[in-house]
Design an enzyme around this catalytic site. Structure first.
Site, PDB file in Angstrom:
ATOM      1  CB  SER A   1      17.270  -1.643   9.649  1.00 39.83           C
ATOM      2  OG  SER A   1      18.312  -2.153   8.846  1.00 39.83           O
TER       3      SER A   1
ATOM      4  CG  HIS B 187      -1.843  -1.148   1.298  1.00 41.94           C
ATOM      5  ND1 HIS B 187      -2.999  -1.209   0.551  1.00 41.94           N
ATOM      6  CD2 HIS B 187      -1.792  -2.305   2.000  1.00 41.94           C
ATOM      7  CE1 HIS B 187      -3.633  -2.346   0.806  1.00 41.94           C
ATOM      8  NE2 HIS B 187      -2.922  -3.028   1.682  1.00 41.94           N
ATOM      9  NE  ARG B 188       5.116   2.737  -1.139  1.00 41.00           N
ATOM     10  CZ  ARG B 188       5.803   2.860  -0.004  1.00 41.00           C
ATOM     11  NH1 ARG B 188       5.734   1.934   0.926  1.00 41.00           N
ATOM     12  NH2 ARG B 188       6.567   3.927   0.198  1.00 41.00           N
TER      13      ARG B 188
ATOM     14  NE  ARG C 143      -3.709  -5.830   2.619  1.00 37.83           N
ATOM     15  CZ  ARG C 143      -2.992  -6.601   1.818  1.00 37.83           C
ATOM     16  NH1 ARG C 143      -3.280  -7.896   1.730  1.00 37.83           N
ATOM     17  NH2 ARG C 143      -2.007  -6.098   1.086  1.00 37.83           N
TER      18      ARG C 143
END
Length: 362
Positions: free
Chosen positions: A117, A107-108, A197
């Site tokens: 990280s 989803h952008r 979702r």
């Protein structure tokens, strides 16, 4: 053994060890500013007034809050989504797997992510998630799964101890490895993401995440939270081409099962508080059906139940006497009742000897 159902289990019934915490905004900010901001965006398109004056009037209460919500509701239902891109929500998401995060970051538009990280963090206690299907499988299968995942984590530690950089040692991590993220998303994107979702076709882990996200939004704004639903609810039909009646619990019984009813209160559920309500909401959400709530004597109190009812949900025995009556002692209709009416909650008399107050009705 009976035949296995094609319907996936509600992930809300499993403790997965994940969390979604709304960091911003808090309830005070939402109640003061969020609906007025969207209202201002809507009215700016059709008003000669400057937006700062529209906003001032909205925040000052010169424009009835119920009318503001009514306009926002109409605009959202009509698909004019730009007006709800002006408000955002920031979540801390912890304990999810890399399986989930790979889906989430697809989803952008209207959403920003920052993720823990595996290059710059050297994990001393990396953790994994055990899917319920594996946990409930044959002991041999489960043992092999745990051996593989724990073996990968053990090998990671051995590689790091041998001087291999963490950015290279991470190559052995399985998709079951847990991770943490920060996500900021505007309301338009959040409605779209939730539509996909929260559907029963979605993968179980990400569906549980969006159940948690929806609960966080409801805690600060039941009105805005009511727009977070499987996409079949606003559409009125299922548009998933790969769906089958055996998979989706909505379709096979849609002509028979009309909704979910729950009775909450001391008489029916003892000291369970609002827990039965949230269990029923989970089921109703999974089935894409409305919820009918019967509220008797506290606990829980009226203000702990009514704000969670969504558009199309029903408050039955709505003219009940004190306590938990919809009116205050001076006869005024309580604010949470008016807000529920504005967002589309249905009020049902449900006439009964112990749940109908003539004084309340008058």
């Amino acid at each position: 053994m009976g035949e296995k159902s094609g319907i996936p289990k509600n992930p809300g019934r499993h403790e997965l060890g994940m969390k979604a915490t709304l960091l911003f905004p808090d309830r005070e900010i939402v109640e003061r500013s969020y609906v007025p901001i969207v209202y201002t965006a809507c009215r700016t398109c059709y008003s000669e007034l400057p937006p700062e004056e529209i906003y001032r009037r909205a925040v000052a209460g010169e424009i009835d809050p119920a009318k503001q919500r009514e306009l926002v509701n109409r605009v959202i239902e009509s698909g004019h989504g730009s007006t709800i891109e002006h408000i955002v929500f920031t979540f801390a998401i912890t304990g999810v797997t890399r399986t989930l995060s790979h889906q989430l970051v697809r989803h952008r538009a209207g959403v920003a992510f920052d993720q823990q990280s595996q290059r710059y963090v050297t994990f001393k206690k990396a953790a994994t998630m055990l899917p319920s299907s594996v946990a409930e499988a044959d002991e041999t299968v489960r043992a092999r799964f745990e051996e593989a995942t724990q073996g990968a984590l053990g090998l990671y530690g051995d590689l790091v101890d041998a001087g291999i950089p963490a950015e290279d040692a991470r190559f052995v991590f399985p998709n079951a490895t847990r991770t943490n993220l920060i996500m900021t998303v505007n309301l338009r994107a959040l409605i779209h993401m939730s539509g996909l979702r929260l559907c029963t076709m979605a993968q179980w882990e990400i569906r549980r995440l969006f159940q948690l996200i929806r609960h966080e939004i409801f805690a600060v704004s039941p009105f805005l939270g009511s727009f977070l639903a499987p996409k079949c609810i606003p559409l009125g039909y299922c548009d998933e081409s790969g769906n089958r009646d055996g998979h989706c619990p909505i379709r096979p019984h849609k002509d028979l099962v009309l909704g979910i009813k729950v009775r909450v209160g001391r008489s029916a559920s003892g000291d369970s508080g609002d827990m039965p309500l949230h269990i029923a909401l989970d089921v109703a959400e999974e089935l894409g059906l409305p919820l009918m709530a019967h509220l008797d004597a506290p606990p829980p109190a009226r203000h702990e139940v009514v704000p969670f009812l969504r558009k199309g949900d029903i408050l039955t025995h709505c003219f009940r006497p004190f306590p938990n009556a919809p009116i205050a002692p001076d006869g005024r209709v309580r604010e949470e009742i008016l807000a529920a009416r504005a967002r589309g909650v249905v009020f049902d008399i449900g006439h009964g000897g112990g749940s109908f107050g003539f004084g309340t009705t008058r």
